[in-house]
Scaffold this motif. Structure first.
Motif, short mmCIF file in Angstrom:
data_model
loop_
_atom_site.label_atom_id
_atom_site.label_comp_id
_atom_site.label_asym_id
_atom_site.label_seq_id
_atom_site.Cartn_x
_atom_site.Cartn_y
_atom_site.Cartn_z
N LYS A 191 0.82 4.29 -2.79
CA LYS A 191 0.27 5.59 -2.41
C LYS A 191 1.25 6.71 -2.74
O LYS A 191 0.84 7.84 -3.03
N ALA A 192 2.54 6.40 -2.69
CA ALA A 192 3.57 7.41 -2.95
C ALA A 192 3.89 7.56 -4.43
O ALA A 192 4.72 8.38 -4.80
N ASN A 193 3.22 6.78 -5.27
CA ASN A 193 3.52 6.79 -6.70
C ASN A 193 2.36 7.42 -7.46
O ASN A 193 1.25 6.88 -7.47
N GLN A 210 -3.67 4.76 -8.36
CA GLN A 210 -4.69 5.06 -7.36
C GLN A 210 -4.81 3.84 -6.44
O GLN A 210 -4.71 2.69 -6.88
N VAL A 211 -5.02 4.11 -5.17
CA VAL A 211 -5.18 3.05 -4.17
C VAL A 211 -6.57 3.18 -3.57
O VAL A 211 -6.92 4.23 -3.04
N VAL A 232 -7.69 -3.97 -0.44
CA VAL A 232 -6.90 -2.94 -1.13
C VAL A 232 -6.84 -3.26 -2.61
O VAL A 232 -6.45 -4.37 -3.00
N VAL A 256 0.81 -1.21 0.00
CA VAL A 256 0.00 0.00 0.00
C VAL A 256 0.85 1.26 0.00
O VAL A 256 0.65 2.16 -0.83
N ALA A 257 1.78 1.38 0.95
CA ALA A 257 2.57 2.62 1.07
C ALA A 257 3.33 2.91 -0.21
O ALA A 257 3.44 4.07 -0.64
N VAL A 285 -5.24 -1.68 -6.23
CA VAL A 285 -4.32 -0.71 -6.82
C VAL A 285 -4.56 -0.71 -8.32
O VAL A 285 -4.67 -1.77 -8.95
N LYS A 318 -3.90 5.19 -12.53
CA LYS A 318 -4.67 6.36 -12.10
C LYS A 318 -5.77 6.74 -13.08
O LYS A 318 -6.71 7.46 -12.72
#
Length: 496
Positions: free
Chosen positions: A252-254, A258-259, A469, A248-249, A471, A474
């Motif tokens: 989320k930083a990329n 979209q997460v 979760v 997840v982390a 992913v 986007k």
């Protein structure tokens, strides 16, 4: 409660960013999509097996149902345009959608619905909801009208009729749906490369074909967590639903992704074979429950994405009560209970694990915790088909870790041949009262009683309500925010 008189068809109530390979970006097509799942389905007929991975591919894509479950848990019309419910809540009159055909050219009509329900409840049925359908009797009024009479009051019937076990099948093709599925949905099976992928193609004759944005969807099967991450970063996969949470982390930083963190009605449990000694002793089961720190399991299995539960019911569901205090984490109590039951330690048990990462990661925590009270657990990793046949089908196990994802499945505890091996006349009688309670307040109270009974009798250890979760690229639109049932509804997806 649903309107008893009439419901009409309405609108559906860690890492730094990495550049995608140019080849992957060049291959991106606005009418194609690649999704990935952890598990490959054993077949494509959701009436023939309990694996939720079947519905993840087929429900609302290939096969359709009378009603449709929406992301918020509401129910709207699908193959049924409308319905009336009698005042006694037993008789349902469905008006069916006109002009619908199956993918083999046969007409969809009331006779096909009656056939589907009769088949699901028949003597030879392997439908996991066979008992529900066995309570239904159907009468064809005309081509587009069907009356369904339920021998029992079931406030959740319309929801159940939107689940994968309630798909409407075409009689001539029903026997081969596992490998050559024929439905009324917007997609048909194009190819199945066993062990690798399933490809669906948009069906040109679908009644609303112009509204379908994606012309092809490929489902890939990737159980390994590292490979899951790599497939997304490489651009080989556009959407990964219910991915291993440890990523997840990083996503989320990329900004390429979209997460979506979804709520669920799932229950992740330590399943116990109640028919085996000494697990048939409630004191032993209580000892196992007391030895397990749910919060540690949630952290180890799901990276903290879960809510502790104390019974086979989850927060947010109608009638939920908090039972986590019934069997709290207490190692000293666990040791005392084993001694009271006359168990000599070390007690050796086998934990059979499906390939899902949450199960195998959770097992690391649970085996270490049970070792503290003298229970020596040997883990046995099996493939999904082996788990379904050996553990679920033949009850060949001591312990297992699994998520049950159906929203309304307390009735599993009334099935004497279910894989838990749990039988209780008291619970059966209580569940009968739940089904026939007409007032919501009475039903909520009885549901609370059922949750407390299961917490006390510990047919399994109730661990947590998972948060799923997903992913995705986007630019993908139409992903479900919440997941009351496991569905990848391609008809809602598109590229921005």
């Amino acid at each position: 409660m649903l309107n008893r008189r009439r419901i009409l068809a309405t609108g559906a109530l860690s890492a730094l960013p990495l550049a995608a390979p140019l080849s992957a970006l060049a291959q991106t097509r606005k009418d194609h999509i690649t999704l990935a799942l952890v598990l490959e389905p054993p077949g494509l007929d959701p009436t023939a097996g309990a694996a939720s991975s079947i519905a993840e591919i087929t429900l609302y894509n290939i096969f359709e149902t009378l009603t449709k479950i929406n992301p918020d848990g509401s129910v709207s019309p699908l193959l049924a345009e409308s319905w009336e419910v009698s005042p006694d809540l037993r008789t349902y009159t469905f008006k069916l959608r006109k002009g619908v055909t199956f993918q083999n050219g046969e007409p969809f009509n009331a006779a096909a619905v009656k056939y589907s329900f009769d088949r699901a409840g028949g003597d030879n049925s392997t439908n996991k909801d066979k008992r529900t359908f066995a309570n239904l009797s159907s009468k064809v009024i005309d081509e587009n009208t069907l009356v369904v009479i339920n021998s029992e009051i079931d406030p959740d019937l319309l929801f159940m009729l939107g689940q994968a076990t309630a798909i409407i099948v075409e009689p001539k093709s029903a026997a081969t749906n596992a490998t050559r599925p024929v439905g009324t949905g917007p997609y048909k099976l194009d190819a199945w490369a066993r062990g690798s992928s399933i490809t669906l193609g948009a069906w040109p004759q679908y009644r609303q074909a112009a509204k379908i944005k994606l012309k092809r969807a490929v489902f890939r099967f990737i159980p390994d967590p590292a490979a899951q991450v790599a497939s997304l970063l490489a651009g080989d996969v556009d959407v990964f639903t219910r991915i291993t949470p440890r990523s997840v982390a990083q996503f989320k930083a990329n900004p390429r992704f979209q997460v979506v963190i979804s709520g669920s009605r799932a229950k992740t449990i330590l399943a116990i074979n109640n028919s085996r000694k000494p697990l048939d002793d409630v004191r032993v089961r209580r000892a196992i429950a007391a030895a397990i720190d749910r919060k540690a399991v949630i952290q180890g299995a799901a990276d903290g994405l879960g809510v502790p539960i104390g019974s086979y019911y989850v927060p947010g569901a109608f009638g939920y009560v908090d039972t986590t205090g019934v069997n709290p984490y207490d190692v000293d109590k666990a040791r005392r209970l084993l001694a009271e039951a006359g168990v000599k330690t070390p007690l050796e048990l086998t934990m059979t694990l499906p390939p899902t990462p949450y199960a195998r990661q959770g097992a690391e925590v649970i085996t270490a915790e049970l070792a503290k009270i003298g229970i020596k657990v040997k883990t046995q990793n099996v493939e999904w088909a082996q788990w379904l046949s050996g553990t679920y089908g033949n009850r060949n196990y001591d312990l297992s870790i699994i998520s049950h994802v159906e929203p309304f499945d307390l009735n599993n505890y009334t099935k004497p041949d279910y894989y838990w091996g749990y039988t209780s006349a008291r619970f059966n009688a209580l569940y009968e009262k739940i089904k026939t309670a007409e007032r919501p307040a009475d039903r909520a109270r009885l549901l609370g009683d059922a949750q407390r009974m299961l917490a006390e009798e510990v047919p399994g250890v109730y661990l947590y309500q998972p948060q799923w979760v997903s992913v995705a690229n986007k630019d993908v639109r139409g992903l479900w925010k919440d997941m009351p049932v496991f569905v990848n509804d391609l008809s809602t997806m598109s590229w921005s």
